[in-house]
Write a protein that holds these residues in place. Sequence first.
Motif, mmCIF file in Angstrom:
data_model
loop_
_atom_site.group_PDB
_atom_site.id
_atom_site.type_symbol
_atom_site.label_atom_id
_atom_site.label_comp_id
_atom_site.label_asym_id
_atom_site.label_seq_id
_atom_site.Cartn_x
_atom_site.Cartn_y
_atom_site.Cartn_z
ATOM 1 N N GLU A 1 0.832 -1.264 0.142
ATOM 2 C CA GLU A 1 0.057 -0.117 -0.054
ATOM 3 C C GLU A 1 0.890 1.235 -0.041
ATOM 4 O O GLU A 1 0.544 2.223 -0.598
ATOM 5 N N ASP A 2 1.997 1.171 0.476
ATOM 6 C CA ASP A 2 3.041 2.463 0.851
ATOM 7 C C ASP A 2 3.230 2.931 -0.505
ATOM 8 O O ASP A 2 3.757 4.145 -0.688
ATOM 9 N N GLN A 3 3.208 2.146 -1.681
ATOM 10 C CA GLN A 3 3.620 2.381 -3.078
ATOM 11 C C GLN A 3 2.573 3.036 -3.805
ATOM 12 O O GLN A 3 2.796 3.289 -5.017
ATOM 13 N N LYS B 1 -0.330 -3.710 3.953
ATOM 14 C CA LYS B 1 0.436 -2.917 4.986
ATOM 15 C C LYS B 1 0.596 -3.808 6.133
ATOM 16 O O LYS B 1 -0.096 -3.762 7.239
ATOM 17 N N ILE B 2 1.884 -4.521 6.343
ATOM 18 C CA ILE B 2 1.964 -5.394 7.541
ATOM 19 C C ILE B 2 2.770 -4.426 8.420
ATOM 20 O O ILE B 2 3.695 -3.357 8.039
ATOM 21 N N MET B 3 2.473 -4.247 9.518
ATOM 22 C CA MET B 3 2.831 -3.415 10.492
ATOM 23 C C MET B 3 4.075 -3.746 11.358
ATOM 24 O O MET B 3 4.382 -4.811 11.706
ATOM 25 N N MET C 1 5.710 -1.860 9.036
ATOM 26 C CA MET C 1 6.912 -2.684 8.969
ATOM 27 C C MET C 1 7.857 -2.057 8.216
ATOM 28 O O MET C 1 7.743 -1.927 6.925
ATOM 29 N N SER C 2 9.185 -2.045 8.511
ATOM 30 C CA SER C 2 10.255 -1.171 7.629
ATOM 31 C C SER C 2 11.380 -1.716 7.904
ATOM 32 O O SER C 2 12.008 -1.881 9.112
ATOM 33 N N LYS C 3 12.390 -1.786 6.782
ATOM 34 C CA LYS C 3 13.751 -2.027 6.711
ATOM 35 C C LYS C 3 14.626 -1.136 7.531
ATOM 36 O O LYS C 3 15.712 -1.552 8.090
ATOM 37 N N SER C 4 14.311 -0.046 7.339
ATOM 38 C CA SER C 4 14.850 1.088 7.894
ATOM 39 C C SER C 4 14.634 1.630 9.569
ATOM 40 O O SER C 4 15.223 2.571 9.900
ATOM 41 N N ALA C 5 13.799 0.604 10.078
ATOM 42 C CA ALA C 5 13.414 0.914 11.324
ATOM 43 C C ALA C 5 14.604 1.042 12.285
ATOM 44 O O ALA C 5 15.673 0.229 11.968
HETATM 45 N N1 AQP Z 1 5.235 -2.862 5.811
HETATM 46 C C1 AQP Z 1 4.969 -3.278 4.715
HETATM 47 N N2 AQP Z 1 3.750 -3.989 4.425
HETATM 48 C C2 AQP Z 1 3.445 -4.365 3.348
HETATM 49 N N3 AQP Z 1 4.376 -3.987 2.080
HETATM 50 C C3 AQP Z 1 5.326 -3.629 2.235
HETATM 51 N N4 AQP Z 1 6.387 -3.079 1.335
HETATM 52 C C4 AQP Z 1 7.288 -2.671 2.071
HETATM 53 N N5 AQP Z 1 7.010 -2.383 3.238
HETATM 54 C C5 AQP Z 1 5.915 -3.238 3.614
HETATM 55 C C6 AQP Z 1 6.657 -3.489 -0.228
HETATM 56 O O1 AQP Z 1 7.618 -4.156 -0.405
HETATM 57 C C7 AQP Z 1 7.976 -3.802 -1.746
HETATM 58 C C8 AQP Z 1 9.386 -3.572 -1.684
HETATM 59 O O2 AQP Z 1 9.557 -2.511 -1.084
HETATM 60 P P1 AQP Z 1 11.011 -1.832 -1.136
HETATM 61 O O3 AQP Z 1 12.085 -2.405 -1.139
HETATM 62 O O4 AQP Z 1 10.892 -0.674 -2.299
HETATM 63 O O5 AQP Z 1 11.149 -0.639 0.242
HETATM 64 P P2 AQP Z 1 10.225 0.274 0.835
HETATM 65 O O6 AQP Z 1 8.805 0.368 0.108
HETATM 66 O O7 AQP Z 1 10.914 1.379 0.939
HETATM 67 O O8 AQP Z 1 10.050 -0.487 2.355
HETATM 68 P P3 AQP Z 1 10.872 -1.076 3.269
HETATM 69 O O9 AQP Z 1 11.210 -2.339 2.651
HETATM 70 O O10 AQP Z 1 10.039 -0.992 4.486
HETATM 71 O O11 AQP Z 1 12.099 0.088 3.122
HETATM 72 P P4 AQP Z 1 12.341 1.506 3.824
HETATM 73 O O12 AQP Z 1 12.500 1.132 5.464
HETATM 74 O O13 AQP Z 1 13.587 1.705 3.309
HETATM 75 O O14 AQP Z 1 11.054 2.249 3.691
HETATM 76 C C9 AQP Z 1 6.830 -2.692 -2.393
HETATM 77 O O15 AQP Z 1 6.156 -2.962 -3.024
HETATM 78 C C10 AQP Z 1 6.338 -2.134 -0.808
HETATM 79 O O16 AQP Z 1 5.193 -1.576 -1.184
#
Ligand code: AQP
Length: 325
Positions: A145-147, A182-184, A193-197
């Motif tokens: 959803e974040d995209q 959107k996984i939290m 939920m975020s890689k850069s948390a």
């Molecule tokens: N929490 C999430 N729940 C559902 N989908 C998610 N995506 C990211 N976080 C969630 C989806 O994963 C795909 C790849 O994401 P990305 O590598 O482009 O990274 P991002 O969207 O910036 O999110 P990240 O992985 O958590 O990184 P950071 O911490 O840097 O923001 C995408 O389709 C995204 O929607």
Amino acid sequence: MKRVFSGVQPTNFVHLGNYLGAIQQFVKLQDQADCYYCVVNLHAITIPRDPQELREKTLDLAAMYLAVGLDPKKATLFVQSQVRAHSEAGWLLQCLARIGELNRMIQYKEKSKGSDSVVAGLYTYPVLQAADILLYQADQVPVGEDQKQHIELTRELAERFNRDYGHVLTVPEALIQKEGAKIMGLDEPEKKMSKSADSHFNYITMLDEPKLIEKKLKRAVTDSENIVRYDPETKPGVSNLLVLYSRFADISICELERKYEGIGYGQLKKDVIEATIDHLTPIQQRYHEIRLSDELIRILQQGAEKANEVAEQTVRKMKDAMGIL
Ligand code: AQP
């Protein structure tokens, strides 16, 4: 046949949000559409990275694509930087995108917050993402959803290009799932939920060992009610656990609510831990076999060749239409 494109950044390890929000859809779609899946390493450098680590993480992510079930005979798997048209089309589209549009991008606002050394690439990265998608004339883009906002911008740029220069680009649509889009964060379930948390208790990566998965899920924030009910607004932590369990055990959330009537969070967490470990263990085994094989490099080379053919055709059409010799 429909065309599908999507990508993931090779930053840190893939987490359950990336997997359930996006990558699991990639696997389903490979049987229904002509799919292009990319490791978007050019996006990763919008934040400073150690070069050796970036090289490794790029291959890690490609190996994970294969480990979760992507099949190079069905889908084209490649690394973004091995197809030059991405950078070229990115520039062409930058000359169409408006500053006002980029100012409104939520991800840019969030990622640049509090930093006084934000690079220009972080600001224009949604335009490069639009180029990634449009080069493949994709009809559908499976994402979390974040995209959504970035895909809206992509659509707008494709429509603007077609209006100004004649019809060249397919206008794509986002493919966002009903559940798990959107996984939290486990430690902060009001945010994704975020890689850069800051804390690694925020996420579970696809390579976390069983003991660590258990530890992280045991510490997952819930609430004091001790009633298992799906309500993301008032019970974001418990709702998140229900989504994880539902997706991994393939049981509907309604059924789970019935199953846990009169049973508290302790049992729910135990079951989520078991289902998560059961799901991830075979993926982890495949990942470790694939990561060190020569096969991985060969698959990426073949993928890049095929992706280059398609992307070159589109960028040539774009340049012709714009009068670029
Ligand atoms: N929490 C999430 N729940 C559902 N989908 C998610 N995506 C990211 N976080 C969630 C989806 O994963 C795909 C790849 O994401 P990305 O590598 O482009 O990274 P991002 O969207 O910036 O999110 P990240 O992985 O958590 O990184 P950071 O911490 O840097 O923001 C995408 O389709 C995204 O929607």
